[in-house]
Design a protein around this motif. Structure first.
Motif, PDB file in Angstrom:
ATOM      1  N   GLY A 154      24.098  56.781 122.487  1.00 34.52           N
ATOM      2  CA  GLY A 154      24.681  57.258 123.734  1.00 34.52           C
ATOM      3  C   GLY A 154      25.401  56.192 124.540  1.00 34.52           C
ATOM      4  N   TRP A 155      25.535  54.982 123.993  1.00 32.97           N
ATOM      5  CA  TRP A 155      26.186  53.907 124.741  1.00 32.97           C
ATOM      6  C   TRP A 155      27.688  53.940 124.541  1.00 32.97           C
ATOM      7  CZ3 TRP A 155      22.802  52.949 128.005  1.00 32.97           C
ATOM      8  CH2 TRP A 155      21.466  52.761 127.686  1.00 32.97           C
ATOM      9  N   GLU A 156      28.412  53.826 125.644  1.00 33.22           N
ATOM     10  CA  GLU A 156      29.862  53.663 125.597  1.00 33.22           C
ATOM     11  C   GLU A 156      30.119  52.174 125.769  1.00 33.22           C
ATOM     12  OE1 GLU A 156      31.538  56.115 128.671  1.00 33.22           O
ATOM     13  OE2 GLU A 156      30.566  57.909 127.884  1.00 33.22           O
ATOM     14  N   VAL A 157      30.740  51.576 124.763  1.00 31.83           N
ATOM     15  CA  VAL A 157      30.962  50.133 124.796  1.00 31.83           C
ATOM     16  C   VAL A 157      32.446  49.819 124.665  1.00 31.83           C
ATOM     17  CG1 VAL A 157      28.676  49.608 123.839  1.00 31.83           C
ATOM     18  CG2 VAL A 157      30.617  49.877 122.291  1.00 31.83           C
ATOM     19  N   GLU A 158      32.805  48.599 125.049  1.00 32.31           N
ATOM     20  CA  GLU A 158      34.171  48.129 124.850  1.00 32.31           C
ATOM     21  C   GLU A 158      34.456  48.151 123.345  1.00 32.31           C
ATOM     22  OE1 GLU A 158      36.540  47.209 127.188  1.00 32.31           O
ATOM     23  OE2 GLU A 158      35.107  48.003 128.638  1.00 32.31           O
ATOM     24  N   PRO A 159      35.707  48.394 122.949  1.00 29.21           N
ATOM     25  CA  PRO A 159      36.004  48.561 121.526  1.00 29.21           C
ATOM     26  C   PRO A 159      35.836  47.303 120.669  1.00 29.21           C
ATOM     27  CG  PRO A 159      38.010  48.672 122.830  1.00 29.21           C
ATOM     28  CD  PRO A 159      36.868  48.629 123.796  1.00 29.21           C
ATOM     29  N   GLU A 160      35.823  46.141 121.280  1.00 30.76           N
ATOM     30  CA  GLU A 160      35.656  44.886 120.533  1.00 30.76           C
ATOM     31  C   GLU A 160      34.465  44.116 121.089  1.00 30.76           C
ATOM     32  OE1 GLU A 160      37.460  43.924 117.853  1.00 30.76           O
ATOM     33  OE2 GLU A 160      38.629  45.769 118.003  1.00 30.76           O
ATOM     34  N   ALA A 161      33.799  43.365 120.223  1.00 27.48           N
ATOM     35  CA  ALA A 161      32.669  42.549 120.650  1.00 27.48           C
ATOM     36  C   ALA A 161      33.133  41.491 121.649  1.00 27.48           C
ATOM     37  CB  ALA A 161      32.006  41.882 119.449  1.00 27.48           C
ATOM     38  N   GLU A 162      32.336  41.297 122.679  1.00 26.37           N
ATOM     39  CA  GLU A 162      32.623  40.266 123.673  1.00 26.37           C
ATOM     40  C   GLU A 162      32.325  38.885 123.092  1.00 26.37           C
ATOM     41  OE1 GLU A 162      31.397  39.421 128.253  1.00 26.37           O
ATOM     42  OE2 GLU A 162      29.736  39.831 126.877  1.00 26.37           O
ATOM     43  N   GLU A 163      31.310  38.818 122.225  1.00 28.82           N
ATOM     44  CA  GLU A 163      30.882  37.540 121.665  1.00 28.82           C
ATOM     45  C   GLU A 163      30.295  37.776 120.279  1.00 28.82           C
ATOM     46  OE1 GLU A 163      28.613  33.982 123.758  1.00 28.82           O
ATOM     47  OE2 GLU A 163      27.271  35.676 123.421  1.00 28.82           O
ATOM     48  N   ILE A 164      30.590  36.865 119.368  1.00 29.51           N
ATOM     49  CA  ILE A 164      30.000  36.882 118.030  1.00 29.51           C
ATOM     50  C   ILE A 164      29.452  35.483 117.788  1.00 29.51           C
ATOM     51  CG2 ILE A 164      30.395  37.196 115.564  1.00 29.51           C
ATOM     52  CD1 ILE A 164      32.861  38.929 116.356  1.00 29.51           C
ATOM     53  N   LEU A 165      28.142  35.408 117.545  1.00 27.74           N
ATOM     54  CA  LEU A 165      27.491  34.114 117.351  1.00 27.74           C
ATOM     55  C   LEU A 165      26.665  34.101 116.080  1.00 27.74           C
ATOM     56  CD1 LEU A 165      25.984  33.301 120.876  1.00 27.74           C
ATOM     57  CD2 LEU A 165      27.924  32.213 119.796  1.00 27.74           C
ATOM     58  N   ASP A 166      26.602  32.933 115.453  1.00 27.43           N
ATOM     59  CA  ASP A 166      25.630  32.719 114.392  1.00 27.43           C
ATOM     60  C   ASP A 166      24.329  32.330 115.070  1.00 27.43           C
ATOM     61  OD1 ASP A 166      27.287  33.187 112.186  1.00 27.43           O
ATOM     62  OD2 ASP A 166      28.056  31.147 112.224  1.00 27.43           O
ATOM     63  N   VAL A 167      23.231  32.962 114.667  1.00 27.61           N
ATOM     64  CA  VAL A 167      21.923  32.640 115.232  1.00 27.61           C
ATOM     65  C   VAL A 167      20.960  32.337 114.092  1.00 27.61           C
ATOM     66  CG1 VAL A 167      22.215  34.009 117.335  1.00 27.61           C
ATOM     67  CG2 VAL A 167      21.233  35.078 115.327  1.00 27.61           C
ATOM     68  N   LEU A 168      19.999  31.491 114.379  1.00 32.29           N
ATOM     69  CA  LEU A 168      18.977  31.138 113.403  1.00 32.29           C
ATOM     70  C   LEU A 168      17.665  31.737 113.865  1.00 32.29           C
ATOM     71  CD1 LEU A 168      18.112  29.464 110.897  1.00 32.29           C
ATOM     72  CD2 LEU A 168      17.672  27.573 112.461  1.00 32.29           C
ATOM     73  N   ILE A 169      17.085  32.601 113.039  1.00 35.43           N
ATOM     74  CA  ILE A 169      15.772  33.178 113.366  1.00 35.43           C
ATOM     75  C   ILE A 169      14.760  32.061 113.129  1.00 35.43           C
ATOM     76  CG2 ILE A 169      14.083  34.975 112.843  1.00 35.43           C
ATOM     77  CD1 ILE A 169      16.754  36.092 113.898  1.00 35.43           C
ATOM     78  N   PRO A 170      13.953  31.717 114.137  1.00 36.13           N
ATOM     79  CA  PRO A 170      13.042  30.576 113.973  1.00 36.13           C
ATOM     80  C   PRO A 170      11.972  30.824 112.912  1.00 36.13           C
ATOM     81  CG  PRO A 170      12.636  31.706 116.048  1.00 36.13           C
ATOM     82  CD  PRO A 170      13.846  32.338 115.454  1.00 36.13           C
ATOM     83  N   LYS A 171      11.606  29.753 112.211  1.00 34.11           N
ATOM     84  CA  LYS A 171      10.551  29.866 111.201  1.00 34.11           C
ATOM     85  C   LYS A 171       9.196  30.079 111.853  1.00 34.11           C
ATOM     86  CE  LYS A 171      12.685  27.332 107.456  1.00 34.11           C
ATOM     87  NZ  LYS A 171      12.598  26.234 106.510  1.00 34.11           N
ATOM     88  N   GLU A 172       8.993  29.412 112.987  1.00 33.77           N
ATOM     89  CA  GLU A 172       7.731  29.548 113.720  1.00 33.77           C
ATOM     90  C   GLU A 172       8.014  30.241 115.050  1.00 33.77           C
ATOM     91  OE1 GLU A 172       5.403  25.987 114.011  1.00 33.77           O
ATOM     92  OE2 GLU A 172       6.083  25.313 112.041  1.00 33.77           O
ATOM     93  N   MET A 173       7.248  31.281 115.329  1.00 34.13           N
ATOM     94  CA  MET A 173       7.478  32.058 116.544  1.00 34.13           C
ATOM     95  C   MET A 173       6.738  31.457 117.731  1.00 34.13           C
ATOM     96  SD  MET A 173       7.403  36.052 115.793  1.00 34.13           S
ATOM     97  CE  MET A 173       8.116  36.749 114.357  1.00 34.13           C
ATOM     98  N   ASP A 174       7.473  31.267 118.828  1.00 29.40           N
ATOM     99  CA  ASP A 174       6.822  30.915 120.086  1.00 29.40           C
ATOM    100  C   ASP A 174       6.601  32.214 120.863  1.00 29.40           C
ATOM    101  OD1 ASP A 174       9.336  31.630 121.038  1.00 29.40           O
ATOM    102  OD2 ASP A 174       9.854  29.642 121.757  1.00 29.40           O
TER     103      ASP A 174
END
Length: 164
Positions: A69-89
């Motif tokens: 149900g979300w209406e969003v802008e047609p293009e992503a505002e930001e695209i980032l590479d992220v690293l899922i941490p090995k150890e969770m805090d």
């Protein structure tokens, strides 16, 4: 014997320092936003199937958000590479609780490089601005994400709209 040298200009050094400062500031903001979620995780409906949804194209990602149900802008505002941490805090554990509530679990991706696509949401109830939808993908498949306010005392929940 080998000798390796690098030449770094002042402009390159300044750009690297600016990127480091921005990344640090973003991390601080995310930590403070996620810390407030410790006991306030929104539950998504059980029938929602998110994980492994195709997200190779922008159209697929926008269509996915529209299915909630979300209406969003047609293009992503930001695209980032992220690293899922090995150890969770604690902060990551709280964020992962949001993911588990919507049928995802980021612990399966610990240590993996993923992409995060951020879209501007235009139709959040009673908040016409400063709302973002984040989609986290791995190998062009959705593995999690959220809808959040980027305001100082904002909120964060799964893709499904919060119900009171």
């Amino acid at each position: 014997m080998f000798t390796i040298t690098f030449r770094v200009t002042k402009k390159q050094l300044a750009a690297a320092a600016a990127a480091l400062v921005l990344a640090f500031a973003g991390g601080l903001w995310a930590k403070s936003a996620l810390s407030e979620l410790a006991g306030d995780v929104a539950q998504a409906p059980a029938e929602v199937k998110i994980e492994k949804t195709a997200a190779k194209t922008n159209e697929q990602r926008v269509s996915f958000l529209e299915s909630f149900g979300w209406e969003v802008e047609p293009e992503a505002e930001e695209i980032l590479d992220v690293l899922i941490p090995k150890e969770m805090d604690d902060v990551f554990s709280n964020y992962n609780e949001i993911q588990k509530a919507q049928g995802c679990d980021l612990t399966k991706y610990a240590g993996k490089r993923c992409k995060r696509y951020t879209y501007i949401v235009n139709n959040y109830p009673d908040q016409p601005e400063n709302i973002r939808a984040n989609i986290v993908t791995y190998k062009n498949k959705i593995i999690g994400g959220d809808v959040c306010s980027i305001e100082l005392n904002g909120f964060m929940h799964g893709f499904a709209a919060e119900t009171d």
